[in-house]
Design a protein around this motif. Structure first.
Motif, PDB file in Angstrom:
ATOM      1  N   LEU A  37       0.908  -1.178   0.096  1.00 56.31           N
ATOM      2  CA  LEU A  37       0.009  -0.199  -0.024  1.00 56.31           C
ATOM      3  C   LEU A  37       0.821   0.965  -0.037  1.00 56.31           C
ATOM      4  O   LEU A  37       1.980   1.472   0.743  1.00 56.31           O
ATOM      5  CB  LEU A  37      -0.935   0.121   1.169  1.00 56.31           C
ATOM      6  N   ASN A  73      -2.943  -0.554  -3.031  1.00 52.99           N
ATOM      7  CA  ASN A  73      -3.881   0.402  -3.359  1.00 52.99           C
ATOM      8  C   ASN A  73      -3.603   1.216  -4.630  1.00 52.99           C
ATOM      9  O   ASN A  73      -4.303   2.354  -4.835  1.00 52.99           O
ATOM     10  CB  ASN A  73      -4.313   1.254  -2.163  1.00 52.99           C
ATOM     11  N   THR A  74      -2.643   0.824  -5.168  1.00 54.41           N
ATOM     12  CA  THR A  74      -2.574   2.008  -6.275  1.00 54.41           C
ATOM     13  C   THR A  74      -2.859   1.059  -7.697  1.00 54.41           C
ATOM     14  O   THR A  74      -2.519   0.050  -8.148  1.00 54.41           O
ATOM     15  CB  THR A  74      -0.926   1.893  -6.566  1.00 54.41           C
ATOM     16  N   TYR A 100      -6.821  -5.398  -3.520  1.00 59.15           N
ATOM     17  CA  TYR A 100      -6.910  -4.054  -3.576  1.00 59.15           C
ATOM     18  C   TYR A 100      -7.934  -3.329  -2.882  1.00 59.15           C
ATOM     19  O   TYR A 100      -8.895  -3.663  -2.815  1.00 59.15           O
ATOM     20  CB  TYR A 100      -7.406  -3.993  -5.295  1.00 59.15           C
ATOM     21  N   GLY A 101      -7.390  -2.353  -2.267  1.00 65.51           N
ATOM     22  CA  GLY A 101      -8.253  -1.442  -1.427  1.00 65.51           C
ATOM     23  C   GLY A 101      -7.309  -0.606  -0.504  1.00 65.51           C
ATOM     24  O   GLY A 101      -6.221  -0.410  -0.593  1.00 65.51           O
ATOM     25  N   SER A 102      -8.146  -0.207   0.540  1.00 69.82           N
ATOM     26  CA  SER A 102      -7.444   0.767   1.461  1.00 69.82           C
ATOM     27  C   SER A 102      -6.812  -0.086   2.521  1.00 69.82           C
ATOM     28  O   SER A 102      -6.767  -1.234   2.803  1.00 69.82           O
ATOM     29  CB  SER A 102      -8.538   1.743   2.202  1.00 69.82           C
ATOM     30  N   HIS A 103      -6.156   0.794   3.560  1.00 64.40           N
ATOM     31  CA  HIS A 103      -5.623   0.062   4.754  1.00 64.40           C
ATOM     32  C   HIS A 103      -6.631  -0.727   5.581  1.00 64.40           C
ATOM     33  O   HIS A 103      -6.030  -1.963   5.849  1.00 64.40           O
ATOM     34  CB  HIS A 103      -4.925   1.178   5.830  1.00 64.40           C
ATOM     35  N   GLU A 104      -7.817  -0.353   5.609  1.00 63.12           N
ATOM     36  CA  GLU A 104      -9.092  -1.344   6.463  1.00 63.12           C
ATOM     37  C   GLU A 104      -9.246  -2.525   5.560  1.00 63.12           C
ATOM     38  O   GLU A 104      -9.395  -3.353   6.507  1.00 63.12           O
ATOM     39  CB  GLU A 104     -10.050  -0.254   6.330  1.00 63.12           C
TER      40      GLU A 104
END
Length: 107
Positions: A37, A73-74, A100-104
């Protein structure tokens, strides 16, 4: 000064030290989680060298990798993640999960 060699050596020694005295990990394998991330590609040859060194290292490790998760997340990494998955043997590809996604989402 070569990041691909440095990262490869660091990973190699870390994993060998981790598994040295742990028979359960030696028998069942490990779950390898790559946390990418916030990666910022500079579209440099060095970035590709680090990716390919990681692929070669995973093929060379004398340990069983039970599963491989790659968190990122890119959006521009999607083609590289697909290429890495495509380059894996089918048996390893079944145990590969890109997230794929955010830290959460990744935690």
């Amino acid at each position: 000064n070569d990041p691909a060699k440095f990262n490869g050596r660091l990973l190699w020694y870390y994993l060998m030290a981790l598994m040295q005295d742990n028979t359960e990990q030696q028998e069942k394998g490990i779950v390898y989680v790559c946390y990418g991330l916030g990666f910022k590609s500079h579209h440099h040859e060095r970035d590709r060298a680090v990716w390919w060194a990681g692929c070669r290292l995973l093929h060379a490790l004398p340990i069983r990798i039970a599963a491989l998760h790659y968190c990122y997340n890119t959006p521009e990494l999607q083609p590289a993640v697909d290429l890495v998955a495509w380059s894996m043997p089918v048996s390893a590809r079944r145990r590969f999960k890109p997230v794929y996604g955010s830290h959460e989402v990744a935690s």
